[in-house]
Write an enzyme that holds these catalytic residues in place. Structure first.
Site, PDB file in Angstrom:
ATOM      1  N   ASP A 217       0.935  -1.488   0.211  1.00  0.00           N
ATOM      2  CA  ASP A 217      -0.015  -0.151  -0.102  1.00  0.00           C
ATOM      3  C   ASP A 217       0.880   1.212   0.164  1.00  0.00           C
ATOM      4  OD1 ASP A 217      -2.569   1.187   0.471  1.00  0.00           O
ATOM      5  OD2 ASP A 217      -1.733   1.807   2.246  1.00  0.00           O
TER       6      ASP A 217
ATOM      7  N   GLU B  89       1.901   0.198  -4.641  1.00  0.00           N
ATOM      8  CA  GLU B  89       1.009   1.342  -4.998  1.00  0.00           C
ATOM      9  C   GLU B  89       1.465   2.641  -5.124  1.00  0.00           C
ATOM     10  OE1 GLU B  89      -3.397   3.076  -3.529  1.00  0.00           O
ATOM     11  OE2 GLU B  89      -1.799   2.754  -2.162  1.00  0.00           O
TER      12      GLU B  89
END
Ligand code: CA
Length: 622
Positions: free
Chosen positions: A335, A364
């Site tokens: 993330d 990400e």
């Protein structure tokens, strides 16, 4: 990477000199040893244990186990923590290692580390790659396989299926129950949104506020259930990608009550990040802006972790290795990749790669501009010398282009399908075109069907495109059911429960009979393409040749030495098009016939190609 000579640095007693006093704990301290199990035979033979217990920092650990020796002991400001580096020889035997903590006179405490043998082939496991297609699902919203775990004693938030941001009861058993459904569509990997404990008082369903890095949230199941899920998925040809978050933890993480040191987190209370990731690669960025981007908190309930702290970084690196080894993972999705300390993240990638050279990690980096995104891919020659070592990036620029392209009439210099062409024209910026995740949507943006104004024809075109363009295609659960939802009006709109996932659901969309005709149309279309994709090396790793869109038709080829796939997209809403094959002779001249993979018709002439309005064709050439 670690020297054989063992240096034992005993910091015991030093704390008294520096004047720290025994900590006064607000809550009762629960003893912890993390990790509490490890393995023999890693490239790096040292594991660093974090021991947590009241005033354990004043004790001295001793280990008496063949092949295992204490390499180093590190104290921190908070005496309730002690970090112990254990060197594990390759010839050590599996078993339980007793760590005895002594005050010099007497053993005051004992902790156990379980030492295991690695599974055969563990180091060389194959990570997800561009031969895979990934199904992303949100576990709280996918299927409730065990209503008994919807509410668990000791967890702050209770289930409430009516609450848009509440926990709805989905779990690991629910995923296990529906692996065939996912595999049937032609997917070969699943990315499951985070499943570690999130004992937050509210909105804990999304899983991005970890409160225990070594524990599956009991409302999803147990660590053993997670391991079983990976095994079952692997058995059905599905790799598993674990969602991890290193930028922040949950405000209710157990260590927030009693931090090891002042520098464990950035800022001691909520200061919002400016979210400007460009400050990291921008040669002109001010230090102030950069600091706020990377050290500000992502959200008020998510304290920002300081990965410049080597103990914390090592804790997180080992945590990843622990989950890969324990659960048998094939991938990690990290993330908010650029937000934590970038050197720490590079170190994380290097350490994972050292232990698992064929493993894959996708980060990400939510950046819409290829010139800024390329900074984050492994081996990009950045002018500041930085190498992220992150193998796979996410193609947010291409997602943005997909959102716009199919809604536009096209015909201008840079609109319509030219958007797709233009994004791919930036591919000279990436160091590995196969290691790019391609997705029309994910759990954070508007549902693609909503973005496309509920136009099934456009959705089919997006499906054909995302599955044939370079990279690793990723789909979001429910789009095969035409799930609708405006992301700008709240994330609950894009995270609906999968119909049929809950006992008593009126509709069961896991079955053909439970789906509407429209839903089956897109389900079948997707399944056909993905099942074909599995068998197509040019789509997996071929080069791309694309031709400037003309008359709203975009044609590209994916090709290897003697195999190729031709894709034609006609974005005109009304007009069928006939395309002259002569324009593509630089590649078509090598082939004599083709096969339309949707209709399965053989094509013997390349003179012209018909493409009906708002549709795609995929033609295998041979
Ligand atoms: Ca449940």
């Amino acid at each position: 990477m670690h020297k054989k000579n063992i240096i034992a640095i005993f910091l015991f007693g030093l704390i008294a000199l520096t004047g720290s006093l025994p900590a006064q704990s607000q809550t009762e301290i629960k003893d912890r040893l993390e990790p509490s199990s490890w393995w023999i035979g890693f490239e790096n033979p040292v594991v660093q244990l974090m021991a947590y217990s009241e005033n354990i920092g004043f004790l001295r650990p001793v280990v008496d186990y063949p092949g295992v020796a204490i390499d180093r002991i590190t104290s921190v400001k908070n005496p309730n923590y002690l970090f112990i580096d254990l060197h594990i020889a390759e010839n050590a035997k599996p078993g339980n290692i007793e760590i005895r903590f002594s005050d010099g006179k007497k053993v005051r405490k004992t902790m156990m580390l379980e030492l295991n043998k690695r599974e055969k082939g563990s180091a060389l496991r194959q990570g997800f790659n561009s031969s895979d297609a990934v199904y992303l699902l949100m576990p709280d919203r996918f299927a409730n396989g065990n209503p008994d775990n919807d509410n668990m004693d000791g967890m702050r938030e209770k289930a409430d299926r009516e609450a848009p941001y509440g926990r709805h009861g989905g779990d690991l058993q629910g995923i296990m129950n529906h692996l065939d459904y996912i595999a049937e569509m032609g997917f070969t990997a699943i990315w499951i949104n985070p499943v570690l404990e999130n004992d937050q008082p509210q909105s804990s369903y999304h899983g991005y506020a970890t409160t225990d890095y070594y524990q599956i949230d009991p409302r999803y199941g147990t660590n053993e259930d997670y391991r079983e899920l990976v095994k079952k998925a692997n058995g059905k040809g599905l790799k598993v990608i674990k969602d991890m978050i290193f930028n922040h933890c949950g405000s209710k993480h157990w260590w927030m009550e009693d931090l090891p040191s002042d520098d464990w987190i950035n800022y001691d209370s909520f200061v919002r990040s400016n979210y400007r990731l460009s400050t990291i690669s921008d040669p002109h960025a001010s230090k102030a802006d950069l600091k706020l981007a990377t050290e500000g908190w992502f959200d008020s309930s998510m304290p920002d972790l300081n990965l410049k702290n080597e103990l914390l970084l090592n804790y997180l690196i080992q945590n990843s290795i622990w989950w890969i080894e324990y659960a048998g993972l094939q991938g990690i999705r990290q993330d908010t990749y650029p937000y934590p300390d970038k050197q720490g993240m590079a170190e994380w990638n290097k350490r994972i790669n050292l232990e698992y050279p064929n493993f894959n990690i996708v980060g990400e980096a939510w950046i819409g501009d290829p010139a800024k995104l390329c900074y984050w891919q492994k081996d990009f020659p950045n002018s500041d010398g930085y190498n992220s070592h992150l193998k796979t990036i996410m193609d947010f620029p291409l997602m943005d282009a997909m959102h716009a392209a199919f809604n536009e009439k096209g015909g201008g210099w840079s609109d319509g399908l030219m958007r797709l062409y233009d994004v791919l024209a930036n591919d000279h910026l990436y160091t590995n075109l196969n290691n790019i995740m391609v997705f029309p949507e994910n759990h954070d943006v508007g549902r693609i069907f909503n973005v496309l104004n509920n136009d099934i024809r456009s959705l089919k075109m997006v499906t054909a495109f995302f599955a044939t363009v370079r990279g690793i295609p990723q789909w979001y659960y429910g789009t095969e059911l035409l799930m609708d939802g405006n992301g700008y009006e709240g994330h609950a709109n894009i995270r609906h429960d999968f119909p049929g996932g809950w006992p008593g659901d009126k509709v069961n969309a896991f079955t053909h009979e439970g789906r509407t005709d429209d839903q089956n149309e897109i389900f079948n279309y997707l399944s056909k393409i993905l099942n074909y994709r599995k068998t197509s090396p040019p789509i997996h790793t071929g080069k791309t040749i694309h031709f400037l869109p003309e008359n709203n038709v975009y044609v590209y080829f994916r090709h290897l030495d003697d195999e190729a796939v031709m894709v034609l997209l006609n974005n005109s809403a009304e007009e069928d098009r006939t395309v002259d094959g002569a324009r593509f002779k630089e590649i078509l001249s090598k082939y004599s016939k083709g096969r339309d993979i949707m209709t399965e018709q053989t094509i013997t002439s390349f003179e012209t190609f018909d493409v009906p309005a708002k549709s795609a064709r995929i033609i295998e050439l041979n």
